[in-house]
Design a protein around this motif. Structure first.
Motif, PDB file in Angstrom:
ATOM      1  N   THR A  63       0.975  -1.405   0.091  1.00 49.78           N
ATOM      2  CA  THR A  63       0.355   0.164   0.255  1.00 49.78           C
ATOM      3  C   THR A  63       0.866   1.605   0.075  1.00 49.78           C
ATOM      4  N   GLN A 102      -6.002  -0.945  -0.236  1.00 49.82           N
ATOM      5  CA  GLN A 102      -6.216   0.623   0.619  1.00 49.82           C
ATOM      6  C   GLN A 102      -5.275   1.111   1.310  1.00 49.82           C
ATOM      7  N   ALA A 118     -12.004   2.596  -6.763  1.00 49.81           N
ATOM      8  CA  ALA A 118     -11.880   3.779  -5.879  1.00 49.81           C
ATOM      9  C   ALA A 118     -13.356   4.376  -5.781  1.00 49.81           C
TER      10      ALA A 118
END
Length: 218
Positions: A63, A102, A118
Protein backbone atom coordinates in the motif's frame (compact mmCIF):
# COMPACT_ATOMS: atom_id res chain seq x y z
CA UNK A 1 15.46 6.95 0.28
CA UNK A 2 19.06 8.15 0.34
CA UNK A 3 19.55 6.72 -3.17
CA UNK A 4 17.22 9.34 -4.69
CA UNK A 5 19.37 11.99 -6.45
CA UNK A 6 19.53 15.24 -4.47
CA UNK A 7 17.24 13.91 -1.74
CA UNK A 8 18.88 16.14 0.87
CA UNK A 9 17.21 19.13 -0.82
CA UNK A 10 13.75 17.64 -0.31
CA UNK A 11 13.84 16.04 3.12
CA UNK A 12 12.15 19.04 4.76
CA UNK A 13 9.18 18.63 2.37
CA UNK A 14 8.47 15.02 3.27
CA UNK A 15 5.50 14.27 5.55
CA UNK A 16 6.39 12.13 8.54
CA UNK A 17 4.90 9.02 6.90
CA UNK A 18 7.36 9.33 4.01
CA UNK A 19 10.51 9.55 6.15
CA UNK A 20 13.19 6.91 6.66
CA UNK A 21 12.60 7.18 10.43
CA UNK A 22 8.94 6.15 10.07
CA UNK A 23 9.95 3.32 7.74
CA UNK A 24 12.36 2.12 10.43
CA UNK A 25 9.54 2.14 12.97
CA UNK A 26 7.30 0.06 10.66
CA UNK A 27 10.13 -2.39 10.03
CA UNK A 28 10.84 -2.90 13.73
CA UNK A 29 7.25 -3.13 14.96
CA UNK A 30 5.37 -4.73 12.05
CA UNK A 31 8.11 -6.03 9.74
CA UNK A 32 7.07 -3.80 6.85
CA UNK A 33 9.54 -3.12 4.07
CA UNK A 34 9.49 0.28 2.37
CA UNK A 35 10.33 1.20 -1.21
CA UNK A 36 10.48 4.85 -2.31
CA UNK A 37 9.41 5.56 -5.88
CA UNK A 38 10.41 8.80 -7.52
CA UNK A 39 10.33 10.50 -10.90
CA UNK A 40 12.81 13.08 -12.07
CA UNK A 41 13.94 15.11 -15.03
CA UNK A 42 17.50 16.07 -15.87
CA UNK A 43 17.29 18.97 -13.43
CA UNK A 44 15.15 17.93 -10.47
CA UNK A 45 13.01 15.29 -8.78
CA UNK A 46 9.28 15.70 -9.43
CA UNK A 47 7.49 13.19 -7.17
CA UNK A 48 8.34 10.91 -4.26
CA UNK A 49 6.00 8.23 -2.96
CA UNK A 50 6.79 5.50 -0.38
CA UNK A 51 5.26 2.06 -0.85
CA UNK A 52 5.15 -0.34 2.11
CA UNK A 53 5.00 -4.13 1.81
CA UNK A 54 4.24 -6.85 4.34
CA UNK A 55 3.87 -10.60 4.24
CA UNK A 56 0.54 -12.18 5.07
CA UNK A 57 0.67 -15.97 4.95
CA UNK A 58 2.01 -16.80 1.47
CA UNK A 59 1.02 -13.41 0.03
CA UNK A 60 2.66 -9.99 -0.11
CA UNK A 61 0.39 -7.01 0.46
CA UNK A 62 1.40 -3.48 -0.52
CA UNK A 63 0.00 0.00 0.00
CA UNK A 64 1.04 3.62 -0.43
CA UNK A 65 1.78 5.19 2.95
CA UNK A 66 1.27 8.76 1.66
CA UNK A 67 -0.07 10.57 -1.35
CA UNK A 68 2.57 11.41 -3.98
CA UNK A 69 4.70 14.23 -2.59
CA UNK A 70 4.92 17.06 -5.14
CA UNK A 71 8.43 18.49 -5.29
CA UNK A 72 7.77 20.64 -8.35
CA UNK A 73 5.04 23.28 -8.07
CA UNK A 74 4.46 23.26 -11.82
CA UNK A 75 3.08 19.71 -11.83
CA UNK A 76 -0.65 19.06 -12.21
CA UNK A 77 -3.12 16.24 -11.60
CA UNK A 78 -2.41 14.55 -14.93
CA UNK A 79 1.30 14.49 -14.09
CA UNK A 80 0.40 12.79 -10.79
CA UNK A 81 -1.79 10.23 -12.59
CA UNK A 82 1.02 9.44 -15.02
CA UNK A 83 3.44 9.00 -12.11
CA UNK A 84 1.07 6.66 -10.23
CA UNK A 85 0.49 4.58 -13.36
CA UNK A 86 4.23 4.21 -13.87
CA UNK A 87 4.65 3.19 -10.21
CA UNK A 88 1.96 0.51 -10.51
CA UNK A 89 3.61 -0.77 -13.71
CA UNK A 90 6.93 -1.01 -11.87
CA UNK A 91 5.30 -2.86 -8.95
CA UNK A 92 3.85 -5.40 -11.39
CA UNK A 93 7.05 -5.83 -13.37
CA UNK A 94 9.16 -6.36 -10.25
CA UNK A 95 6.46 -8.48 -8.55
CA UNK A 96 6.76 -6.47 -5.34
CA UNK A 97 3.38 -7.64 -4.04
CA UNK A 98 0.34 -9.73 -4.90
CA UNK A 99 -2.13 -6.89 -4.54
CA UNK A 100 -2.30 -3.23 -3.57
CA UNK A 101 -4.75 -2.53 -0.79
CA UNK A 102 -6.54 0.62 0.33
CA UNK A 103 -4.29 3.42 1.57
CA UNK A 104 -4.41 4.71 5.18
CA UNK A 105 -7.01 7.41 5.84
CA UNK A 106 -4.36 10.16 5.82
CA UNK A 107 -3.17 9.23 2.31
CA UNK A 108 -5.95 10.72 0.19
CA UNK A 109 -5.02 11.18 -3.45
CA UNK A 110 -6.52 13.61 -5.94
CA UNK A 111 -6.28 10.94 -8.64
CA UNK A 112 -5.89 7.15 -8.67
CA UNK A 113 -4.01 4.80 -10.98
CA UNK A 114 -5.92 3.50 -13.99
CA UNK A 115 -8.17 0.47 -13.36
CA UNK A 116 -8.31 1.15 -9.62
CA UNK A 117 -11.41 0.50 -7.54
CA UNK A 118 -11.95 3.85 -5.81
CA UNK A 119 -14.59 6.09 -4.30
CA UNK A 120 -14.82 9.78 -3.57
CA UNK A 121 -13.59 10.66 -0.11
CA UNK A 122 -12.51 13.84 1.61
CA UNK A 123 -10.86 15.43 4.58
CA UNK A 124 -11.13 18.82 6.25
CA UNK A 125 -7.91 20.80 6.48
CA UNK A 126 -7.41 23.77 8.78
CA UNK A 127 -4.31 25.89 8.21
CA UNK A 128 -3.15 26.67 11.75
CA UNK A 129 -0.54 29.07 10.39
CA UNK A 130 -3.05 31.34 8.65
CA UNK A 131 -5.82 31.43 11.26
CA UNK A 132 -5.65 33.40 14.48
CA UNK A 133 -6.81 31.88 17.76
CA UNK A 134 -10.02 33.94 17.60
CA UNK A 135 -10.72 32.74 14.03
CA UNK A 136 -10.21 29.12 15.05
CA UNK A 137 -12.58 29.53 17.99
CA UNK A 138 -15.16 31.34 15.85
CA UNK A 139 -15.37 28.35 13.49
CA UNK A 140 -16.14 25.92 16.31
CA UNK A 141 -19.54 25.04 17.68
CA UNK A 142 -20.72 27.36 20.42
CA UNK A 143 -20.64 24.73 23.18
CA UNK A 144 -17.10 23.72 22.17
CA UNK A 145 -15.96 27.35 22.44
CA UNK A 146 -17.57 27.56 25.85
CA UNK A 147 -15.81 24.43 27.10
CA UNK A 148 -12.44 25.75 25.93
CA UNK A 149 -12.94 29.17 27.53
CA UNK A 150 -14.10 27.60 30.79
CA UNK A 151 -10.98 25.44 30.83
CA UNK A 152 -8.72 28.41 30.10
CA UNK A 153 -10.24 30.33 32.99
CA UNK A 154 -10.05 27.40 35.42
CA UNK A 155 -6.81 27.82 37.38
CA UNK A 156 -7.05 24.23 38.65
CA UNK A 157 -6.45 22.91 35.12
CA UNK A 158 -2.93 22.65 33.77
CA UNK A 159 -1.61 21.24 30.49
CA UNK A 160 1.81 19.59 30.35
CA UNK A 161 3.79 18.05 27.53
CA UNK A 162 6.70 15.68 27.18
CA UNK A 163 7.53 11.99 26.65
CA UNK A 164 7.81 11.48 30.41
CA UNK A 165 3.99 11.76 30.57
CA UNK A 166 3.48 8.54 28.60
CA UNK A 167 2.28 6.50 31.59
CA UNK A 168 -0.36 9.10 32.49
CA UNK A 169 -1.33 9.30 28.82
CA UNK A 170 -1.85 5.54 28.58
CA UNK A 171 -3.82 5.53 31.82
CA UNK A 172 -6.32 7.98 30.32
CA UNK A 173 -6.43 6.02 27.05
CA UNK A 174 -7.18 2.81 28.93
CA UNK A 175 -9.96 4.33 31.06
CA UNK A 176 -11.65 6.13 28.16
CA UNK A 177 -11.65 3.05 25.93
CA UNK A 178 -12.74 0.58 28.61
CA UNK A 179 -15.60 -1.59 27.36
CA UNK A 180 -15.30 -0.25 23.81
CA UNK A 181 -13.93 -2.07 20.78
CA UNK A 182 -11.00 0.28 20.31
CA UNK A 183 -7.53 -1.00 19.49
CA UNK A 184 -4.90 1.10 21.20
CA UNK A 185 -1.16 1.04 20.53
CA UNK A 186 0.82 -0.66 23.28
CA UNK A 187 3.29 1.19 25.47
CA UNK A 188 6.10 -0.64 23.68
CA UNK A 189 4.84 0.54 20.26
CA UNK A 190 4.63 4.17 21.38
CA UNK A 191 8.08 4.00 23.00
CA UNK A 192 9.51 2.70 19.72
CA UNK A 193 7.70 5.47 17.85
CA UNK A 194 9.30 8.02 20.18
CA UNK A 195 12.70 6.37 19.65
CA UNK A 196 12.42 6.60 15.86
CA UNK A 197 10.69 10.00 15.68
CA UNK A 198 11.82 11.78 18.82
CA UNK A 199 11.48 15.26 17.29
CA UNK A 200 8.09 14.53 15.71
CA UNK A 201 6.10 12.94 18.56
CA UNK A 202 4.39 15.21 21.11
CA UNK A 203 2.42 14.04 24.14
CA UNK A 204 0.02 16.40 25.95
CA UNK A 205 -1.90 15.67 29.16
CA UNK A 206 -4.34 17.94 31.00
CA UNK A 207 -4.50 17.70 34.78
CA UNK A 208 -6.82 18.87 37.52
CA UNK A 209 -5.06 18.87 40.90
CA UNK A 210 -2.38 16.57 39.34
CA UNK A 211 -4.98 14.00 38.24
CA UNK A 212 -4.80 13.31 34.48
CA UNK A 213 -8.07 14.19 32.74
CA UNK A 214 -7.46 14.06 28.99
CA UNK A 215 -4.60 13.38 26.65
CA UNK A 216 -3.46 13.40 23.04
CA UNK A 217 -0.44 12.19 21.08
CA UNK A 218 0.55 14.08 17.93
Amino acid sequence: LEEIPGIERYLYKLPVFATAEYAGYLKETQNYSTVWFYSNTNTRTQFINPFIIRNRFIFKIGTFSTTPVHLDENLDIEDEREFLNSVVDSIKQNKLCDWIQQTPNWALTKVVPDNSIACAFGTYIIDLGKNSENELLHNMKRDHRQHIRNALNNTAISIRSGPELLDDCLKVFSLSSSGKQIKLPSKNEIEKLIDHLSDKIHIYVSYTFNIPQSTVIY
